[in-house]
Design a protein around this motif. Structure first.
Motif, PDB file in Angstrom:
ATOM      1  N   THR A 286       7.077  12.871  10.221  1.00 35.14           N
ATOM      2  CA  THR A 286       6.673  14.265  10.333  1.00 35.14           C
ATOM      3  C   THR A 286       5.487  14.459  11.279  1.00 35.14           C
ATOM      4  O   THR A 286       5.241  15.542  11.768  1.00 35.14           O
ATOM      5  N   THR A 287       4.781  13.374  11.546  1.00 35.94           N
ATOM      6  CA  THR A 287       3.538  13.467  12.281  1.00 35.94           C
ATOM      7  C   THR A 287       3.743  13.504  13.791  1.00 35.94           C
ATOM      8  O   THR A 287       4.050  12.493  14.401  1.00 35.94           O
TER       9      THR A 287
ATOM     10  N   ALA B  11      -0.897   1.688  -4.228  1.00 36.51           N
ATOM     11  CA  ALA B  11      -1.872   0.610  -4.341  1.00 36.51           C
ATOM     12  C   ALA B  11      -3.036   1.163  -5.139  1.00 36.51           C
ATOM     13  O   ALA B  11      -3.315   2.353  -5.093  1.00 36.51           O
TER      14      ALA B  11
ATOM     15  N   MET C   5       0.841  -1.187   0.000  1.00 32.49           N
ATOM     16  CA  MET C   5       0.000   0.000   0.000  1.00 32.49           C
ATOM     17  C   MET C   5       0.880   1.243   0.000  1.00 32.49           C
ATOM     18  O   MET C   5       2.094   1.133  -0.031  1.00 32.49           O
ATOM     19  N   SER C   6       0.297   2.374   0.085  1.00 33.41           N
ATOM     20  CA  SER C   6       1.027   3.582  -0.259  1.00 33.41           C
ATOM     21  C   SER C   6       1.250   4.466   0.950  1.00 33.41           C
ATOM     22  O   SER C   6       0.443   5.331   1.253  1.00 33.41           O
ATOM     23  N   ASP C   7       2.335   4.249   1.656  1.00 34.43           N
ATOM     24  CA  ASP C   7       2.535   5.076   2.846  1.00 34.43           C
ATOM     25  C   ASP C   7       3.813   4.716   3.552  1.00 34.43           C
ATOM     26  O   ASP C   7       4.539   3.835   3.177  1.00 34.43           O
ATOM     27  N   ARG C   8       4.050   5.467   4.565  1.00 39.76           N
ATOM     28  CA  ARG C   8       5.109   5.058   5.511  1.00 39.76           C
ATOM     29  C   ARG C   8       4.454   5.202   6.874  1.00 39.76           C
ATOM     30  O   ARG C   8       4.027   6.292   7.257  1.00 39.76           O
ATOM     31  N   GLU C   9       4.387   4.121   7.583  1.00 40.30           N
ATOM     32  CA  GLU C   9       3.630   4.161   8.833  1.00 40.30           C
ATOM     33  C   GLU C   9       4.394   4.900   9.932  1.00 40.30           C
ATOM     34  O   GLU C   9       3.835   5.409  10.884  1.00 40.30           O
TER      35      GLU C   9
ATOM     36  N   ARG D 229      -1.167  13.653  18.130  1.00 40.74           N
ATOM     37  CA  ARG D 229      -2.305  14.536  18.286  1.00 40.74           C
ATOM     38  C   ARG D 229      -2.400  15.041  19.728  1.00 40.74           C
ATOM     39  O   ARG D 229      -2.118  14.297  20.664  1.00 40.74           O
TER      40      ARG D 229
ATOM     41  N   PHE E  33       2.967  -2.738  -3.330  1.00 40.12           N
ATOM     42  CA  PHE E  33       1.737  -2.052  -3.719  1.00 40.12           C
ATOM     43  C   PHE E  33       0.779  -2.997  -4.415  1.00 40.12           C
ATOM     44  O   PHE E  33       1.027  -3.446  -5.533  1.00 40.12           O
TER      45      PHE E  33
ATOM     46  N   ASP F 219     -11.294  13.230  20.716  1.00 38.33           N
ATOM     47  CA  ASP F 219     -11.315  11.861  20.196  1.00 38.33           C
ATOM     48  C   ASP F 219     -12.698  11.250  20.418  1.00 38.33           C
ATOM     49  O   ASP F 219     -13.121  11.019  21.554  1.00 38.33           O
TER      50      ASP F 219
END
Lengths: 349, 349
Positions: A9-10, B170, A1-5, A13, B330, A60
DNA sequence: GTCGGGATTGACAGCGCTGTCAAGACAGCG
DNA sequence: CGCTGTCTTGACAGCGCTGTCAATCCCGAC
């Protein structure tokens, strides 16, 4: 899938605790502000709001649901075959939900399977999801078994455009009668005297209501006006058949009202096949202002229900209720149709 | 509102603790069973499942979200004006979500407002909701700024029918080219040699793809085949104008392919206005199998995308991913169109 | 018969928030 | 000036579940 877990940068919250710390107040005070509870001094309010803004704090929902008795989720019961209709209603309800950070859950209840199945289905839905309220859309608004189940469970609900036993519950209504009268008058004032009526589906209460209102209004203009009726079952196919019937009668109608737009499109096609031009030879008015109303030529004169507003109102009622509102009294929001004048009606000299 | 909040009949929902007690095992073991974790003996599994069934236990999503790192919520990014298209895609995705007790959140991103606004909007969406993944529907699948934001946040996403830079993520794909070739061949085999093409909206990549495939295929049959093109911008109105252009040319087309059904309906109306009968004088094929395909007469020969399945697959991919699946690679699920033969094409002798 | 190691199970600490209840602040009154 | 009643604020438990980590069990190998 398309990401970096790995959220490089995050940053995490902010929590209510963070806000409390930043504002120099207790956790509970922030909670009070978030929930607009009374007994909060202006000074504290300001401090907390500043901190909330500063930290871009967003409460939340999961935690709120777990700790409190609201669940931030409403349900909509669906069983309307028309995607456009459903879509508009849901869009309105969804918007109201979003404004209050609520979620909307959709449930298809298959009326075709009979009331027994439906009751079972709703029990299951109610058991497996934590809802603050339920919106019933036509035709589910008129299934008594459903209302019974809802009441037994103690779940607040709002019916949209109920056809029968209206007083039983909170509701959002729209006066089909009134709109249909406008249609009748519109034809009448333009000189039409021989009418055709394409009825809807008998299982929908709206069908009978629209039919009766049309006929009554016309009769009030002239008791022995000519009205030919045919069943159109709310589909294009049905409208096509009904149209052929109405337009090939000995003294064919010059003005046809179809109980919905798909039916009206069918009538227009029937006219074309019989060599009749719309609106020159036949005038047609539909109902709903659905997608097809603009996919025919000339585009269809019709009646538009404020479905988005209705959905919005229904959701809004339920949300206020969950916030601790109006017990006991059954709210009722009423809406008006809008007559949409387009190109399918001709004035007869 | 319509209820009694005092749940007289409603006994409290069973919790995981209740199940653990009933099965004589620990809380955590029940959790393992619920989450299908490994290292659970058959005996324990049986006991727990029996207890779950017995107590009609349904896990509380809010608590799961709070305690774990899954949030049981996916988002769909929407910006397609066609309610039917959106509805089908969403219905499929929603169904997959329901099966896994997930919720689907809808977000409209207004492409018209430009990429800057969109990026801002998505940042806000991502900040204010806890999602396990995001589904991008056309035309949002092809906005690089959106993909950038998603990746920056580390949120898994799946693009539906992306037009460009396909390998980037993906995705769920469907081969428009292939379907359009079928359309071209279908016309060709039935003797048509003068073609009309109603193009879509240039801002949708699909538009160019469909156009190119149609033209190329036809040229492969005969290099100097006659193809007249006109812009239809994916609307009925556009199709109407385009149709009039194509059909009133000096040597008018006998077969028209419209890039979507609304456009095709427009072409059919144009034909009618020019005194041409469908399919006798002109053959028409649409694309989408939308609602209008059956609201015209004869009903429209068209191509149907398996949108429900595509939405379902997209949601499924994201859910498996959240359960701890396929990192790094992907995924790509591919679907085929279905050619729907109805009544708008004639064989030329 | 004993030991090492993996398979299986459980104890426990919170996740972020709300409901309850009690404490502190403050105004009005005698 | 002390007392009472009301307004404001905060402390704290715990909602139902998962992640961590430690305990226990069982097996084959030595």
């Amino acid at each position: 899938m398309s990401d970096r877990e790995n959220g490089q940068t995050t940053q995490p919250r902010a929590t209510m605790q963070d806000v409390a710390r930043a504002a120099g107040v207790s956790l509970k005070s922030v909670s009070r502000v978030i929930n607009a509870e009374p007994h909060v001094s202006q000074k504290l309010l300001d401090k907390v709001q500043a901190a909330i803004h500063e930290l871009r704090y967003v409460p939340d929902t999961a935690a709120r649901s777990l700790a409190g008795q609201r669940h931030f989720m409403l349900g909509v019961l669906l069983d309307n075959p028309s995607p456009h209709y459903t879509m508009r209603l849901v869009a309105g309800a969804y918007e109201a939900c979003r404004q209050h950070r609520y979620t909307l859950q959709f449930d298809n209840i298959y009326a075709a399977e009979g009331p027994g199945h439906q009751a079972e289905r709703i029990e299951q839905i109610l058991h497996s999801s934590r809802l603050d309220g339920m919106i019933l859309t036509p035709p589910t608004s008129d299934v008594p078994e459903l209302l019974d189940s809802l009441e037994r469970k103690g779940l607040p609900y709002v019916r949209i455009a109920p056809g029968q036993d209206t007083e039983r519950s909170a509701r959002v209504t729209v006066d089909d009668r009134d709109a249909v009268r406008q249609v009748a008058d519109y034809f009448w004032e333009r000189g039409h005297r021989r009418f055709g009526l394409v009825r809807g589906l008998w299982s929908h209460p709206s069908s009978r209501i629209r039919r009766d209102a049309f006929v009554e209004r016309l009769r009030s203009h002239s008791p022995d006006v000519s009205i030919i009726e045919a069943d159109g079952d709310y589909t294009f196919e049905g409208g096509l058949r009904a149209g052929e019937e109405l337009l090939s009668a000995r003294r064919p109608a010059t003005a046809v009202f179809a109980s919905n737009d798909d039916g009206a499109a069918g009538v227009m096609t029937a006219a074309m096949r019989l060599g009749l031009k719309v609106p020159h030879d036949v005038s047609v008015i539909g109902f709903d202002d659905s997608w097809v109303a603009k996919s025919v030529w000339p585009s269809l004169t019709t009646v538009r229900q404020p479905l988005e507003e209705m959905g919005h109102a229904a959701a809004q009622m339920l949300i206020s209720r969950a916030l601790g509102g109006h017990h006991g009294t059954f709210a009722n929001r009423h809406f008006e149709h809008r007559f949409i004048e387009r190109g399918t009606v001709r004035t007869i000299a």
